[in-house]
Design a protein around this motif. Sequence first.
Motif, short mmCIF file in Angstrom:
data_model
loop_
_atom_site.label_atom_id
_atom_site.label_comp_id
_atom_site.label_asym_id
_atom_site.label_seq_id
_atom_site.Cartn_x
_atom_site.Cartn_y
_atom_site.Cartn_z
N TYR A 99 0.81 -1.23 0.00
CA TYR A 99 0.00 0.00 0.00
C TYR A 99 0.85 1.28 0.00
N ARG A 114 -3.36 -1.82 7.86
CA ARG A 114 -3.85 -2.77 6.85
C ARG A 114 -3.14 -4.11 6.99
N TYR A 129 -9.23 -2.36 10.64
CA TYR A 129 -9.43 -1.93 9.25
C TYR A 129 -10.13 -0.57 9.20
N SER A 137 -7.72 2.08 10.04
CA SER A 137 -6.84 2.32 8.90
C SER A 137 -7.50 3.26 7.89
N CYS A 138 -8.76 3.00 7.62
CA CYS A 138 -9.51 3.86 6.68
C CYS A 138 -9.60 5.29 7.21
#
Length: 464
Positions: free
Chosen positions: A327, A340, A448, A451-452
């Motif tokens: 990423y 991630r 997750y 992370s977003c």
Amino acid sequence: MANMGKKDALAIGTSLLECVLFSGVIIGWPNLQQVLLNLSYFASSCSRGSPVNWTLNFNSSVNGSANIVCSGQQEAFNLVFTLSVSALSLAAFPLGHILDKYGTWVMRSIATTLYSAAYISIACMTPETSWILYPSMISISVAGLALLISNFQLSALTGSCRSVYVTLANGMYDASSLVYLLVKQAHEGGLSLRTIFFAMAGLTLFPWLRTFLVMPRMMARSKKQKRLDSISKDVLIASSDHPAVKQNTEGLSQCLRTVTLWTNVFHFSITNLQMGFYVGTLVSWLDEFLSSAAVESYTNIFGVMLIGGAVVAPLNGLLTDGITNYYKRKIDCKKARTHRGLCVSATLTSLLGIALAASAVCRQVLTSFILLVIYRSFIAGGNASFMALTFPQKHFGKLYGICQTIAGLVALLQYVLFKVAVQSGFVSVHAAMLVTCTLTLLHPYIVYKRSCRYHEVVAENNNN
């Protein structure tokens, strides 16, 4: 790692050997339990008032005789393992505090002293003094964890390979099961338990030498960290917006308010409970549906297969680092990329736990062995990587200790679960663990989402 000095390289290389010889020997408990059963340790638990549940334990390779083992004796051995695993986790926080405050030499000196005393105590133990096994195995577990934690800090010297080193060290922790398998083979070859454990006490000279010859007196620091430490306080204040400085000045209270810390604690506690229950009750579970000869054979296979953890463990670190690096071009925020990678690792850990419980319910012994080897590596490596990559290194010892302490309290349920399994059968307990492990998927989901969120904040700042 290319710029690593000779002393640092020696410290890292010998740390892996130390992990194999000392850190996780408790994982090989089923093999030592077989030896002690054949020598009639805790046989007094089978006297008056003992449960009427008896099994036959045949040991032709040692004395050609059959030993009667009652459930009271098995409960005593299970209690030794449960207390040892729980003490291991409960000791993590004080050990982390000792490491952070007094440094590596002090903590390792305490650990090696415990190890030497425990092995000498077991060497002097007889079936009539089986109670010595309680403090001895607890000391061995706690000392092993202390050595492991002291080696974790060396990840600071490995640069971009931190996750790989941490998970590799955990893999060597799993390979420690080889130690008690070798004890079992040596005893079957004619050596007395007394001779074997006096020899093992002599081996504790190795961690003593490592402590004062290659390990840092306080904490291991990379060249970058040393440069940062040399910056004056005024420069740090003036540069407080810099990400590297922010991460190093983040307070412990701020870390404790992080939601993902507590979901990680939940995730680790449940998966660690399942793993501990499986290992601690392995012999009793196999006794439920296999002959004593088959149980003897499977415990040998189990000891050998656990060595595979040394091969499997780095895969977790490679996966975490691989996803993070994947990423790099897509996500600007380092924290978002790191989360991630940690999310994928935690998801696989939960799925492995579900698969292990399902295979145990179906009594697929070899399949469950394979899953346990992978699962154990992912549990320990994933938890350590999460702590090392998410929070400042200066708080690693305390946060890792908090997580292990809570997991240790939860691990005390192993003995309760064993009592339930004796009454209702192991299938029902493993089925309950299957359902419980499904709930651990909450942790990777929240990681997750975090992370977003990090990605969105950085993207908004860049647009502005």
